[in-house]
Design a protein around this motif. Structure first.
Motif, PDB file in Angstrom:
ATOM      1  N   GLY A   1       0.732  -1.105   0.441  1.00 45.39           N
ATOM      2  CA  GLY A   1       0.021  -0.276   0.336  1.00 45.39           C
ATOM      3  C   GLY A   1       0.693   1.274   0.151  1.00 45.39           C
ATOM      4  O   GLY A   1       0.498   2.414  -0.462  1.00 45.39           O
ATOM      5  N   GLU A   2       2.194   1.101   0.663  1.00 40.16           N
ATOM      6  CA  GLU A   2       2.802   2.239   0.586  1.00 40.16           C
ATOM      7  C   GLU A   2       3.701   1.774   0.119  1.00 40.16           C
ATOM      8  O   GLU A   2       5.450   1.913   0.762  1.00 40.16           O
ATOM      9  N   PRO A   3       4.613   2.073  -1.537  1.00 41.09           N
ATOM     10  CA  PRO A   3       5.919   1.510  -1.956  1.00 41.09           C
ATOM     11  C   PRO A   3       7.121   2.461  -1.610  1.00 41.09           C
ATOM     12  O   PRO A   3       8.446   2.142  -1.391  1.00 41.09           O
ATOM     13  N   THR A   4       6.886   4.327  -2.132  1.00 40.81           N
ATOM     14  CA  THR A   4       7.634   4.537  -0.695  1.00 40.81           C
ATOM     15  C   THR A   4       7.724   4.909   0.123  1.00 40.81           C
ATOM     16  O   THR A   4       8.805   4.788   0.597  1.00 40.81           O
ATOM     17  N   TYR A   5       7.057   4.641   1.121  1.00 37.60           N
ATOM     18  CA  TYR A   5       7.136   5.065   3.160  1.00 37.60           C
ATOM     19  C   TYR A   5       7.225   3.946   3.377  1.00 37.60           C
ATOM     20  O   TYR A   5       7.899   3.905   4.310  1.00 37.60           O
ATOM     21  N   VAL A   6       8.326   3.015   2.510  1.00 36.37           N
ATOM     22  CA  VAL A   6       8.702   1.560   3.158  1.00 36.37           C
ATOM     23  C   VAL A   6       9.743   2.151   3.245  1.00 36.37           C
ATOM     24  O   VAL A   6      10.666   1.374   4.451  1.00 36.37           O
ATOM     25  N   VAL A   7      10.916   2.902   2.041  1.00 35.58           N
ATOM     26  CA  VAL A   7      11.744   3.519   2.942  1.00 35.58           C
ATOM     27  C   VAL A   7      11.596   3.862   3.936  1.00 35.58           C
ATOM     28  O   VAL A   7      13.237   3.709   4.613  1.00 35.58           O
TER      29      VAL A   7
END
Length: 468
Positions: A43-49
């Motif tokens: 759901g959050e590919p960007t904010y996994v970083v």
């Protein structure tokens, strides 16, 4: 990804369970960590970083605090720095736009800030990280040197995006050693199905009713519709969030973890203080142990106790969201609990059994602030609850919603009371117990089948606490 989605139920969960129980114990944490990151990245590919960066920062802070064990002043500064960093990250993503709006309206400026999307679960995993660091500082636990274990504690997918808030000292040993049993696994499946059923079969239909009412302009809202709407939301938020907690606890059991209870039938409370001892227990205990007690708790001068209560409840409201409605909700409960400390709780106890009604009324008024899009709508909605703007108390909308959904209301009210646990505790002879076991098995199959039918035929499937 949400627990109540077809892809989670029939692809993600079977795959992770299969791999998890196919490998030796030393690889089980790695399997869970990988799938937890996939779960979040879905759901959050960007904010996994962002979450990984947060984990690395807190891993370093934990070891730093631990190594300074003989220098108390240094430990305090390190912890303070860690709190500033964690709260700073949370504040930027969750509150920056709100703060800029306040500055513009107060100073008549025109500061511009691009809308900042809220990373799912950031409030929860930030509190997990702070719990870990404070426990290390208090020497309740040693700093975790194994980065994978600390990462799993923060990212473990059952509790990652909507809690419950698990203390590090509650699972530290389980990260290294767990006992697996078929009984525990079966209990986990049962608990998961019950939570899933609460969410899909009760929270979703009642949520649709609440959405219909709260999308109505308050100028067109009858008193009957207002009460039907807030009753629906009162039941929806309970079954949505307690259902999610049940699913999280059930999933944890399947993997050998034991999580503490997060709800204990809050709507049977006889006071507001008791309500909050039963509702979202992990959040209430977090603020108690990490904010209220360090401020002095109730073992200080009376005015300081009231100050501490208001600080905790203002923070609790602000933690839930960046809006004046959430802050008003927190202050509202701060006032109520302060009044109970001043003698209201004793007065309520003398009103038994009507104190239950009073508490429920106060809680429903509070939920209006929680559900409304803004403070103005909340106050107008509460006014509509007690003053009809039209000629009829129950208009066509109210009668229609009630006639179409009375069954959901009835079942939800019964399930919100501790009826099911009492039925489970009934003792029978061995022959009846065997029949009881078969009936229970059929009951869970029936619930799961109903859930799947609903998911296939409906697209309405929100999770309220993903907002926080």
């Amino acid at each position: 990804m949400v627990f109540s989605s077809v892809i989670f139920l029939f692809f993600f969960l079977p795959l992770v369970l299969t791999l998890y129980f196919s490998v030796p114990f030393k690889f089980k944490n790695i399997i869970l960590l990988i799938f937890s990151l996939v779960f979040y990245a879905w759901g959050e590919p960007t904010y996994v970083v962002l979450m990984i960066v947060s984990i690395l920062i807190n891993y370093g802070y934990g070891i730093w605090i631990d190594r300074a064990e003989h220098n108390e002043n240094k430990r305090v500064y390190i912890l303070a720095s860690a709190i500033v960093v964690n709260v700073g990250l949370l504040g930027y993503f969750k509150y920056a736009n709100f703060i800029v709006d306040i500055i513009n309206s107060t100073l008549n400026t025109n500061l511009q800030l691009q809308p900042i999307p809220l990373p799912i679960g950031i409030s929860f995993y930030t509190f997990h990280a702070l719990s870990y660091l404070i426990d290390v500082y208090r020497k309740k636990e040693k700093a975790q040197r194994n980065l994978f274990k600390l990462s799993l504690y923060i990212t473990f997918f059952p509790q990652l995006v909507a809690g419950p808030i698990i203390r590090y000292n509650a699972v530290a040993n389980q990260l290294s050693k767990r006992v697996f049993s078929s009984t525990q696994f079966a209990e986990g499946i049962q608990r998961f199905i019950l939570g899933l059923s609460k969410k899909i079969l009760l929270a979703n239909p009642l949520g649709a009713v609440a959405d219909t009412v709260f999308m109505t302009s308050t100028t067109d809202l009858s008193t009957g519709s207002a009460w039907i709407g807030i009753m629906a939301y009162t039941l929806q938020i309970y079954f949505d969030f307690s259902g999610y907690s049940d699913m999280a606890i059930g999933l944890a059991k399947m993997f050998g973890f034991e999580f503490a209870e997060n709800f204990n039938y809050p709507y049977i409370a006889k006071s507001i203080s008791e309500f909050w001892r039963r509702w979202h227990i992990s959040l209430g205990s977090w603020f108690r142990d990490y904010v209220y007690i360090p401020l002095g708790g109730s073992r200080v001068a009376r005015w300081k106790m009231y100050r501490n209560l208001f600080i905790v409840w203002a923070l609790t409201g602000f933690w839930h969201g960046a809006s004046w409605a959430f802050i008003a909700w927190g202050v509202y409960y701060g006032i109520l609990i302060a009044l109970e400390k001043a003698g209201l709780e004793k007065l309520l106890s003398k009103l038994y059994p009507f104190n239950h009604v009073v508490v429920l009324l106060l809680v429903m008024i509070g939920w209006v602030f929680f559900r409304a899009d803004n403070f103005g709508y909340a106050t107008d909605f509460i006014a509509a609850m007690f003053y009809s703007r039209g000629e009829e108390l129950f208009d066509a909308q109210a009668l229609s919603l009630l006639s179409l959904n009375w069954f959901h209301y009835a079942i939800a009210i019964i399930v919100a009371m501790p009826v099911f646990p009492k039925l489970q505790k009934l003792q029978f002879n061995k022959s009846i117990t065997k029949v009881q076991g078969v009936i229970a098995l059929l009951f869970y199959f029936f619930l799961f089948a109903e859930v799947i039918l609903y998911l296939i035929n409906s697209t309405y499937n929100p999770f309220l606490y993903f907002r926080f």
